[in-house]
Write a protein that holds these residues in place. Structure first.
Motif, short mmCIF file in Angstrom:
data_model
loop_
_atom_site.label_atom_id
_atom_site.label_comp_id
_atom_site.label_asym_id
_atom_site.label_seq_id
_atom_site.Cartn_x
_atom_site.Cartn_y
_atom_site.Cartn_z
N GLN A 1 50.48 43.01 30.15
CA GLN A 1 49.66 43.38 29.16
C GLN A 1 48.19 42.96 29.97
N ALA A 2 48.08 41.96 30.81
CA ALA A 2 46.97 41.71 31.22
C ALA A 2 46.57 42.24 32.41
N TYR B 1 43.55 45.01 32.76
CA TYR B 1 42.26 44.15 32.98
C TYR B 1 42.03 43.42 34.10
N VAL B 2 43.22 42.71 34.59
CA VAL B 2 43.00 42.15 35.89
C VAL B 2 42.52 43.18 37.05
N ILE C 1 42.60 39.32 28.90
CA ILE C 1 43.42 38.29 29.98
C ILE C 1 43.55 37.00 29.47
N TYR D 1 39.68 49.66 24.50
CA TYR D 1 39.13 48.96 25.62
C TYR D 1 40.05 49.08 26.93
N THR E 1 41.15 45.97 36.81
CA THR E 1 39.92 46.56 36.52
C THR E 1 38.66 45.59 37.13
N CYS E 2 38.98 44.01 36.77
CA CYS E 2 37.98 43.00 37.49
C CYS E 2 38.15 42.90 38.85
N LEU F 1 31.13 36.90 39.29
CA LEU F 1 31.22 38.66 39.43
C LEU F 1 29.78 39.36 39.26
N SER G 1 28.81 43.02 39.19
CA SER G 1 29.39 43.66 38.23
C SER G 1 29.02 43.27 36.69
N ILE H 1 36.34 52.56 34.22
CA ILE H 1 35.71 51.79 35.19
C ILE H 1 36.43 51.78 36.45
N LEU I 1 36.12 45.79 40.23
CA LEU I 1 34.55 45.54 39.87
C LEU I 1 34.32 44.34 40.87
N ALA I 2 35.17 43.43 41.33
CA ALA I 2 34.67 42.51 42.19
C ALA I 2 34.26 43.02 43.69
N MET J 1 36.92 42.19 29.55
CA MET J 1 38.27 42.03 30.15
C MET J 1 39.12 40.91 29.97
N PHE K 1 36.79 44.55 45.70
CA PHE K 1 37.81 44.58 46.59
C PHE K 1 38.63 45.84 46.82
N LEU L 1 38.33 52.08 28.21
CA LEU L 1 37.13 51.66 28.92
C LEU L 1 37.41 51.12 30.33
N ALA L 2 38.36 50.23 30.45
CA ALA L 2 39.00 49.60 31.72
C ALA L 2 39.20 50.77 32.68
N GLY M 1 43.40 47.82 20.58
CA GLY M 1 42.72 47.79 21.84
C GLY M 1 43.04 48.64 22.89
#
Lengths: 322, 367
Positions: free
Chosen positions: A290-291, A294-295, B155, A240, A297-298, B137, B143, A247, A301-302, B151, A304, A243-244, A237
């Motif tokens: 671990q999460a 990704y959190v 998660i 990935y 990055t999201c 999103l 997004s 971004i 992306l949102a 992602m 914020f 990749l995160a 992984g």
């Protein structure tokens, strides 16, 4: 947290970040040229396998590196052929490459070495080993700075230092050369580049080759610098996460390095925290760390934490005539 | 003149081209088998015998196919709206939690046919919930859905491990899994269906989920081609700007489509969790979400095509298992290789032969 050993966490942060840095820089080249690259993971895995096999056969880490890069570039060209020449779906092509990498490395590894998909363990001379900087051993006991020098700056293998050279080098190529300008342009508006008489196809192919070379370094690092051989699905992984990180860094070279270091730090910190308890909270589950990449990055992306604006033509095959 | 814009008859686009792509994928798989020193022909024979040779093999094949029908439908619904849902894997994983909770709550008290609707709804709601944030999103913040769903796969994986290790684990046990459901929380096997054709199901976990999957195929067909929402989804997929101009609400349609897609992915969990192992386990999805992408592509996002493609992949899975048993040199990973090649040729390189076919068609076919 009685003995929070910052120095050793930082040292392993560096070690865990290197494959991310190489891979995220690889993604930087393809994605800035308008080609989505989900297959980073697969390229890393393929090159790790090739590097381990070549290093085992020849006993030379440099030939291992060469094999890793060659295979990774070939896979990049397959991705290019599918997504540039054939105008296929770039995401599907990446998914296919990841499947192929996971399957083919295991099948070939088992067929050649019969060790459950592993390659035989490598001797130290067939690996990239730690380089100890001058006076590192003497300075180890002289306070914080000395330990920082001995454990964080010194004591890594050559690929680690190459990764940190690759960051400014990528920046220079992308922002200070004609090739880089055109590469960024082709990711934003391929029509304009085409009108200027420059081949979109050739530019994008060169971008994927750059990515292949960088992924080759990442895979080689995994197989013959960080460990002593290939293990089935050893990329686990990381492609990935890279990749995160790409971004998270909003597709820019120096922030890419910082994002990779941050995600590497989270990984190192999670390892350190395993089985330890925080006063007042208790044991923090390792899954949170671990999460977290990704959190984060999201959340980015949102919108914020600033705005992440991807290259405009990303993922869209270029058709010259309609 | 470029060959990209020349129209071709349907039988070439939907029949000949996918067929040629599959042939190439299998030929290269054969080369890999030959390369590691086994006979490709023997391998194919063993594979087909293992997958279709007896009732048990067919049961396993259809069991795997059931997983792929659900995930294939999930990817297809999103694809009709122009959305690439690469997160079916994670949505199915989280959907398993919904299905398992329904079974854990009810299996002591009621028979399976009372539990089933709750498990179906539970799996769908949990799967849909896992698609909600990426959908929001995409719709509100722009997004890219591919990135956010990737992602969310990770998660979701972290969250499910946490839930299984810290919350749902049986006290005193080491394995991160729930307790085994009683009969009231399991889906019964379809042994009578296999027996109808004179076979014996043996140990194959082929179960009622298969029928649920077929019902969902019909539901998806009605939804996409026979309802107003389906029309809006397809319009959005064909041209977002035209759809918005025509007054189709973008945000609402994207979110609803992704919820349906996530719900279908979540329902996939019924098959392994309630049908086969009767408990929730770590990593039970095992890549079925990604196979769904290939299934949807090969099936051209149509339920009938998806069923056919899902059965093909079911054959590969079950046949590959049998093959690795009979040919020790070929490990189970060979299936992953074949899958990768099928995805590459049937998906990413789907237009590989188009220019050549167009030239042949223009010369001979049009007359």
């Amino acid at each position: 947290m009685e003995n929070l050993d910052l120095i050793s966490i930082l040292g392993s942060t560096i070690r865990l970040s290197i494959p991310l840095i190489f891979t995220a820089l690889a993604g930087l080249f393809t994605e800035r040229a308008g080609v989505f690259d989900i297959g980073l993971e697969g390229k890393m895995l393929f090159s790790a396998f090739a590097a381990a096999v070549a290093a085992f056969m020849t006993g030379s880490p440099w030939l291992g590196l060469l094999a890793g890069i060659t295979v990774s570039v070939l896979i990049s060209l397959v991705h290019g052929f599918a997504s540039i020449t054939n105008r296929g779906n770039q995401i599907v092509s990446g998914v296919a490459i990841n499947f192929l990498a996971s399957g083919l490395t295991a099948v070939l590894g088992q067929a050649w070495f019969s060790q459950g998909g592993r390659t035989p363990p490598l001797a130290a001379s067939a690996r990239f080993t730690e380089i100890v900087f001058p006076y590192a051993d003497q300075l180890r006991d002289t306070g914080f700075l000395g330990r920082f020098y001995a454990n964080v700056i010194s004591g890594h293998n050559i690929l680690t230092y190459l990764a940190f050279i690759a960051v400014p080098a990528s920046w220079w190529v992308l922002y200070r050369t004609r090739f880089g300008l055109r590469l960024r342009a082709v990711g934003e508006n391929p029509g304009a580049v085409d009108t200027a008489g420059i081949s979109v196809t050739f530019l994008r192919y060169r971008a994927t080759v750059c990515a292949g070379i960088l992924c080759g370094f990442a895979g080689t690092y995994l197989a013959i610098a960080q460990s002593a051989g290939f293990v089935k699905d050893m990329s686990a992984g990381k492609g990935y996460i890279a990749l995160a990180a790409l971004i998270f860094a909003k597709w820019r070279p120096v922030p890419v390095m910082l994002a990779c270091l941050l995600f590497g730090f989270l990984d190192a910190f999670a390892n350190f925290m395993q089985g330890k308890s925080v006063p007042g909270i208790g044991e923090v589950p390792v899954q949170i760390f671990q999460a977290l990449p990704y959190v984060l990055t999201c959340v980015l992306l949102a919108g914020f934490i600033g705005v992440a604006r991807p290259p405009k033509a990303g993922g869209v095959p270029y058709v010259k005539e309609r | 003149m470029s060959t990209a814009s020349v129209p071709l008859p349907n039988w070439i686009t939907y029949g000949l081209m996918p067929f040629l792509n599959l042939v190439v994928a299998f030929l290269i798989s054969g080369v890999v088998v030959w390369f590691i020193g086994e006979s490709p022909l023997d391998a194919v024979t063993l594979l087909l015998q293992g997958a279709l040779g007896n009732g048990e093999g067919i049961g396993f094949t259809l069991y795997y196919a059931t997983n792929f029908i659900f995930t294939g439908l999930s990817v297809a619904v999103a694809y009709h709206a122009g959305l690439f849902n690469i997160g079916s894997e994670g949505q199915a994983y989280v959907g398993g939690l919904g299905a398992a909770l329904a079974s854990l709550a009810l299996d002591h008290y009621v028979p399976w046919y009372v539990t089933m609707p709750f498990a179906v709804v539970g799996a769908a709601i949990f799967g849909a919930a896992w698609a909600l944030i990426p959908a929001w999103l995409q719709a509100k913040r722009g997004s890219h859905i591919v990135i956010t769903t990737i992602m969310f796969n990770f998660i979701g994986a972290a969250m499910m491990v946490y839930v299984l290790v810290h919350v749902l684990i049986v006290p005193g046990k080491m394995a991160p899994e729930t307790r085994v459901f009683l009969e009231g929380g399991q889906l019964p096997k379809l042994d009578w269906l296999i027996a109808l054709f004179g076979g014996k199901i043996g140990a194959a976990p082929f179960n009622v989920s298969f029928l649920i999957a077929l019902v969902m195929c019909f539901v998806v067909w009605v939804l996409i081609w026979r309802t107003k929402l389906g029309y809006e989804i397809r319009t959005l997929g064909a041209s977002p700007t035209a759809a918005i101009y025509a007054g189709i609400p973008y945000v609402k349609t994207v979110i609803i489509t992704m919820l349906i897609s996530g719900g279908l992915a979540g329902m996939m969990a019924l098959n392994p969790v309630l049908g086969a192992s009767a408990r929730l386990q770590v990593e039970f999805v095992g890549g079925a979400g990604f196979v769904g992408i290939a299934v949807s592509l090969m099936g051209r996002s149509h339920p009938i095509g998806i069923v056919l493609a899902a059965i093909l992949f079911g054959v590969l899975y079950q046949g590959g298992d049998a093959l690795s048993f009979d040919m020790p040199k070929i490990t189970r990973d060979m299936i992953v290789v074949i899958q990768g090649l099928v995805i590459l040729f049937a998906g990413a390189l789907e237009y590989l032969f188009r220019p050549a076919i167009v030239r042949v068609w223009q010369r001979f076919g049009k007359a």
